[in-house]
Structure formats: C-alpha cells, structure tokens
Design a protein around this motif. Structure first.
Motif, PDB file in Angstrom:
ATOM      1  N   ILE A 154       0.846  -1.206   0.000  1.00 41.51           N
ATOM      2  CA  ILE A 154       0.000   0.000   0.000  1.00 41.51           C
ATOM      3  C   ILE A 154       0.875   1.247   0.000  1.00 41.51           C
ATOM      4  CG2 ILE A 154      -1.601   1.375   1.391  1.00 41.51           C
ATOM      5  CD1 ILE A 154      -2.878  -1.296   2.287  1.00 41.51           C
ATOM      6  N   CYS A 155       1.869   1.271   0.893  1.00 37.44           N
ATOM      7  CA  CYS A 155       2.764   2.427   0.991  1.00 37.44           C
ATOM      8  C   CYS A 155       3.580   2.605  -0.286  1.00 37.44           C
ATOM      9  CB  CYS A 155       3.690   2.274   2.194  1.00 37.44           C
ATOM     10  SG  CYS A 155       2.850   2.391   3.774  1.00 37.44           S
ATOM     11  N   GLU A 156       4.042   1.510  -0.861  1.00 39.45           N
ATOM     12  CA  GLU A 156       4.817   1.584  -2.096  1.00 39.45           C
ATOM     13  C   GLU A 156       3.970   2.140  -3.239  1.00 39.45           C
ATOM     14  OE1 GLU A 156       6.212  -2.333  -2.822  1.00 39.45           O
ATOM     15  OE2 GLU A 156       7.674  -2.323  -1.175  1.00 39.45           O
ATOM     16  N   THR A 157       2.706   1.718  -3.304  1.00 31.01           N
ATOM     17  CA  THR A 157       1.818   2.179  -4.368  1.00 31.01           C
ATOM     18  C   THR A 157       1.522   3.667  -4.215  1.00 31.01           C
ATOM     19  OG1 THR A 157       0.798  -0.023  -4.407  1.00 31.01           O
ATOM     20  CG2 THR A 157      -0.366   1.742  -5.556  1.00 31.01           C
ATOM     21  N   ILE A 158       1.329   4.109  -2.970  1.00 33.89           N
ATOM     22  CA  ILE A 158       1.098   5.528  -2.708  1.00 33.89           C
ATOM     23  C   ILE A 158       2.332   6.343  -3.098  1.00 33.89           C
ATOM     24  CG2 ILE A 158       0.781   7.258  -0.877  1.00 33.89           C
ATOM     25  CD1 ILE A 158      -1.011   5.242   0.564  1.00 33.89           C
ATOM     26  N   ALA A 159       3.511   5.866  -2.707  1.00 31.77           N
ATOM     27  CA  ALA A 159       4.760   6.582  -3.007  1.00 31.77           C
ATOM     28  C   ALA A 159       5.005   6.668  -4.509  1.00 31.77           C
ATOM     29  CB  ALA A 159       5.933   5.886  -2.316  1.00 31.77           C
ATOM     30  N   ASP A 160       4.757   5.580  -5.226  1.00 27.71           N
ATOM     31  CA  ASP A 160       4.949   5.575  -6.676  1.00 27.71           C
ATOM     32  C   ASP A 160       3.994   6.545  -7.356  1.00 27.71           C
ATOM     33  OD1 ASP A 160       6.920   3.683  -6.419  1.00 27.71           O
ATOM     34  OD2 ASP A 160       5.655   1.980  -6.959  1.00 27.71           O
ATOM     35  N   ALA A 161       2.750   6.586  -6.877  1.00 28.40           N
ATOM     36  CA  ALA A 161       1.762   7.504  -7.457  1.00 28.40           C
ATOM     37  C   ALA A 161       2.164   8.955  -7.210  1.00 28.40           C
ATOM     38  CB  ALA A 161       0.383   7.232  -6.861  1.00 28.40           C
ATOM     39  N   ALA A 162       2.754   9.225  -6.041  1.00 32.93           N
ATOM     40  CA  ALA A 162       3.198  10.587  -5.721  1.00 32.93           C
ATOM     41  C   ALA A 162       4.300  11.033  -6.672  1.00 32.93           C
ATOM     42  CB  ALA A 162       3.681  10.649  -4.276  1.00 32.93           C
ATOM     43  N   LYS A 163       5.200  10.104  -7.022  1.00 30.24           N
ATOM     44  CA  LYS A 163       6.292  10.437  -7.942  1.00 30.24           C
ATOM     45  C   LYS A 163       5.754  10.763  -9.330  1.00 30.24           C
ATOM     46  CE  LYS A 163       9.705   7.500  -5.616  1.00 30.24           C
ATOM     47  NZ  LYS A 163      10.517   6.256  -5.744  1.00 30.24           N
TER      48      LYS A 163
END
Length: 206
Positions: free
Chosen positions: A17-26
């Motif tokens: 979940i955190c990885e997906t959020i971080a990737d979307a932010a980038k």
C-alpha cells in the motif's frame, strides 16, 4: 473483485500500500502525502480502512482518519494499484469508504483536500461541496501530515489558508441529494481552478 472493511488480517498488505502511494506521488508530482507501513497497519487493525482485493492480490485502498475530537473525518490515501486502474475501481472504493464513514461516524463532517480531478469529481457526486480551508479542521496534526507533500511550502506561505489542493466538505446537517449524472463542465471547472492555483503559487518559486 472484493472491496471489504479492513481488519488485522490485512496488515500483510501495508508495505505494498505504501509503495503504491509513493509511486503515485512520484508520477503525479503533487498532492499525495507519504505514509509509513506502521501508520497504515493501525488503520487496518482499527477497521478504519477499506481494501480491494482480486483474490489475494492487492488492488486498492483508502482509510478514515478522525480530527478535532471526532467532529471531522477524512477519507485519505485513496489509491489503486497500476494493474487495476482504468476499471472504475477508485470510484467503487470511494463509495464504500464514504458509506463506512457515514455509518461509523454519523455526525462527523467528512472533508477532503486533493489536486486530483478524478477525486474532485467523485467527491462532488457524493455530495461534497468546495470550501475554504478555514471551514476544515483546525487540528494541526492533520496539517502536519502535509509536510511530506512537495507543495507544503505553499501551505506554509499562505498560513494554511490555501494551497494547490482544493478543500471539499460533506456536512451531514446540510445533506442534498447526490448527483446521479455526469456533467461535462465539472472537469473543465476543476481543471481551470487547478491551473489558476498553479499559476498563483508555483510562479513565485521561479
């Protein structure tokens, strides 16, 4: 596809979940605050989140947060895994977490701040109204969560009065029938508002 109220058994998905959020932010470059797995796990264990799964595979997520001693709640961290985008899943998750919020916190005002045009449209269809930041929670714990957003300096310069995000509020004491049809002008309005804000604030950094 199954969208359920999360519980402790879903803690195994905190990392992705955190990885997906971080990737979307980038990719987006704005409007998404970073979250740590420990923070997400508390939401999962407390039943303050919904998660979408395709079998055992993570598909999407959104969580509920309380502010100002329960007077306000926010549906935050809405994310869909890249493998399941463009299927209308975000809208389904948004509806489930909104209904869960209304059931669990019936008297609370539900608010949102976002730069995403899709989220703005979904909020509008659920009955949210655009508001100034002064009508949202004054709980500083919430605004501190914006520190990991690249536009936090804008929020600081304006003394938390405005940012590139648009504030929206659902007030249960002023309920109107939600919109049931899509209106083409909505996207034009939100797009124009976003461009105006970008021109106002980002040019000052050049």
């Amino acid at each position: 596809m199954e969208i359920v109220i999360a519980d402790k058994s879903h803690s195994i998905y905190a990392e992705i979940i955190c990885e997906t959020i971080a990737d979307a932010a980038k990719v987006r470059g704005t409007g998404i605050a970073k979250r740590e797995p420990e923070y997400i796990i508390t939401k999962l264990e407390n039943g303050n989140a919904v998660i979408a799964l395709e079998g055992d595979k993570f598909a999407g997520f959104c969580y509920i947060e309380q502010w100002s001693h329960g007077k306000f709640v926010a549906n935050s961290g809405l994310i869909v895994h890249p493998d399941f985008r463009n299927l209308g899943l975000a809208k389904q998750i948004k509806k489930v977490v909104f209904d869960h919020s209304r059931t669990k916190f019936p008297d609370a005002k539900i608010f949102s701040i976002t730069t995403g045009l899709a989220v703005l449209k979904m909020n509008s269809e659920l009955g949210y109204k655009p508001v100034t930041f002064s009508e949202l929670t004054d709980d500083q714990s919430f605004w501190k969560g914006c520190q990991t957003c690249k536009n936090f300096d804008v929020l600081t310069r304006t003394e938390q009065k405005m940012c590139l995000c648009t504030g929206m509020l659902y007030d249960p004491s002023k309920v109107e029938a939600p919109k049931t049809e899509s209106r083409d002008y909505d996207k034009k309005v939100w797009t124009r508002l976003k461009l105006i804000k970008q021109n106002m604030f980002l040019k000052k950094d050049k």
